[in-house]
Design a protein around this motif. Sequence first.
Motif, mmCIF file in Angstrom:
data_model
loop_
_atom_site.group_PDB
_atom_site.id
_atom_site.type_symbol
_atom_site.label_atom_id
_atom_site.label_comp_id
_atom_site.label_asym_id
_atom_site.label_seq_id
_atom_site.Cartn_x
_atom_site.Cartn_y
_atom_site.Cartn_z
ATOM 1 N N PRO A 1 -11.801 -12.366 66.277
ATOM 2 C CA PRO A 1 -10.688 -11.773 66.349
ATOM 3 C C PRO A 1 -11.024 -10.038 67.065
ATOM 4 O O PRO A 1 -10.088 -9.431 67.289
ATOM 5 N N HIS A 2 -12.332 -9.844 67.488
ATOM 6 C CA HIS A 2 -12.488 -8.426 67.962
ATOM 7 C C HIS A 2 -11.709 -8.368 69.549
ATOM 8 O O HIS A 2 -10.968 -7.510 69.708
ATOM 9 N N ASN A 3 -12.121 -9.188 70.345
ATOM 10 C CA ASN A 3 -11.102 -9.155 71.473
ATOM 11 C C ASN A 3 -9.566 -9.451 71.565
ATOM 12 O O ASN A 3 -8.895 -8.415 71.914
ATOM 13 N N ILE B 1 -7.532 4.761 66.406
ATOM 14 C CA ILE B 1 -7.772 3.424 65.399
ATOM 15 C C ILE B 1 -8.893 2.501 65.935
ATOM 16 O O ILE B 1 -9.404 1.894 65.340
ATOM 17 N N PHE B 2 -9.545 2.729 67.123
ATOM 18 C CA PHE B 2 -10.617 2.235 67.429
ATOM 19 C C PHE B 2 -11.796 2.334 66.696
ATOM 20 O O PHE B 2 -12.415 1.318 66.249
ATOM 21 N N TYR B 3 -12.110 3.238 65.871
ATOM 22 C CA TYR B 3 -12.975 3.512 64.895
ATOM 23 C C TYR B 3 -13.039 2.811 63.701
ATOM 24 O O TYR B 3 -13.946 2.024 63.025
ATOM 25 N N PRO B 4 -11.668 2.714 62.920
ATOM 26 C CA PRO B 4 -11.414 2.125 61.833
ATOM 27 C C PRO B 4 -11.660 0.541 62.262
ATOM 28 O O PRO B 4 -11.986 -0.411 61.430
ATOM 29 N N HIS B 5 -11.178 0.034 63.184
ATOM 30 C CA HIS B 5 -11.147 -1.190 63.888
ATOM 31 C C HIS B 5 -12.596 -1.935 63.837
ATOM 32 O O HIS B 5 -13.107 -2.942 63.442
ATOM 33 N N HIS B 6 -13.434 -0.870 64.378
ATOM 34 C CA HIS B 6 -14.802 -1.419 64.803
ATOM 35 C C HIS B 6 -15.575 -1.112 63.557
ATOM 36 O O HIS B 6 -16.599 -1.835 63.117
HETATM 37 CU CU LIG Z 1 -14.165 -3.364 70.471
#
Ligand SMILES: [Cu+2]
Length: 566
Positions: free
Chosen positions: A315-317, A345-350
């Motif tokens: 699910p990353h991409n 939200i990039f940082y909590p996503h990663h």
């Molecule tokens: Cu990424």
Amino acid sequence: MAGSSCALQSLRILVFCALAAAATTIAPRAMSPCAYSMSRTILAVTGLDPYFITCAGDASLSDDGADDASKKAGSGGPIVTDLRWCGKPDPLKHPAPPFQCCQPMTTSEPVNFTFPDPAEPLRTRRPAHEAGSEHMAKYRRAVALMKALPRSDPRSFYQQANVHCAYCSGAYRQAGHPELPLQIHFTWLFFPFHRAYLYFFERIAAKLLGDPGFALPFWSWDVPEGMRIPDEFADPASPLYNARRNPRHLPPKVNDLEFLDAESNYTDEQQIQRNLWVMHKQMITNARLPSLFLGQPYHAGDSAMPGAGTVELCPHNTMHLWAGDISNPNVEDMGVYYSAGRDPIFYPHHANIDRLWDAWRHIMRTTNGNQTKVDFTDPDWLDSSLLFYDEDARLVRVAVRDMLDVGKLRYTYDGVGLPWLNARPPTSPGVNSKRNHLKSVAFPVSLDVAVTVEVTRPQPPRSRQEEVLVVEGIEANNADYVKFDVYVNAMEYHKVRPGGRELAGTFVTLKQPGGERDTMKTSMRVALSELLEDLGAGRDNNIAVTLVPVRGKVRIGGLRIEYVAE
Ligand SMILES: [Cu+2]
């Protein structure tokens, strides 16, 4: 504004020329008119982009340890980052400015990474949906403080966001190979790069907050309670808000882990179930070897993007595309590498991606014994190194080997379980009926319509190895995001139930820099051992593989089955 920045640029060029001329007289050896050969000091003093003066084929580096790196390049060896090998990103249509992203130059050499003091408090990263308002308020404040720093400060939100751009959009080049971009996606550097990136981001936040125990929240989109954008990110008054997100995906919309560009019409319950099946496939059945999970080897001198691991593709991409605004030219911010880091939200996503890496290592060891190999042992992986600025704005060189154990990095994850651990997807009856009428396929093939290929299984070796379907010679158009699905023994694939077992793998890319005519060349691997067991096909001599285009232009070079041991 334009006039003054132009004047500043002219001044910089003048200073640069003066320094370079002086240096050429004093030390001709070091000063070919090539940016890459210019000493760190001159570049730092003038503040010039090293690509400003192009480097036609001169790969010599004039000082410091990067010499070693350039010697090894082309003949294998680890990938080594050097600030001077950073310049303009490759062209991309309609980027949202500023489209330049090198980390600031410094006059001092990078220091080597050292582990934090074991006596440091252990940071506990918690899921955003249940972290509590106090914890989320800290993250909000940290982002506000980073946004308030001047743009020249490597710890500012602006520069932190650019780190992702520099490593993912052709800005960094491989030392000694200006023609080769240094791209950490679709390689075995994907997980370690992002771990190091978040490690420093978190410590910068902690320092600015004056709270040494501060830990990042994570967005647990794999757990039913976390399968939506956390509320704090949807408040337009918050520094965590970003207007460049898909307006249809604001809370309480349940996220779709297989999203590309079309909304599914499932109920929330159906979507959640489907998400859990996706997670099970990507974390368990399809990821039984380090390379299947982590991505393919990437040595100095190699072309970019040899092949992504399961979780990176999906699910990353897919979650990057789900979060970005699909009405923007490149699905900015989250849906494309250069701008993804601009969304808080990039940082909590990663952090969730990072948590899944840690969880995968534990799962592999619990299921297969403590001796199970979960890391590559190739020194080219372990010694590959990346540059980041730390909380004191010092440039630090981090090796992949430093990033393997979160305990040593003094943080941990808590607050959610792994609800997909036993969510084995169901098989679909009656989807394989046309098996005997297969036409032969001449590769390479343009995937304009679905193609079914009969692939012969080689004789299995004696020792226990994973059977892997290799989709090789993939050429995907850079100018679009591309998706195709891989079905096994499902000629009537449209009858496979959503998330069903016969959907063996999904290939997904984001738009790539490089222009309309460029293609990304890569490969994909799909684990077969457990899949064929589930389909009752473990004893068959061949399998029917159906490749189904979903979006974008893509060519496939061939299909083969191999047995892999790691
Ligand atoms: Cu990424």
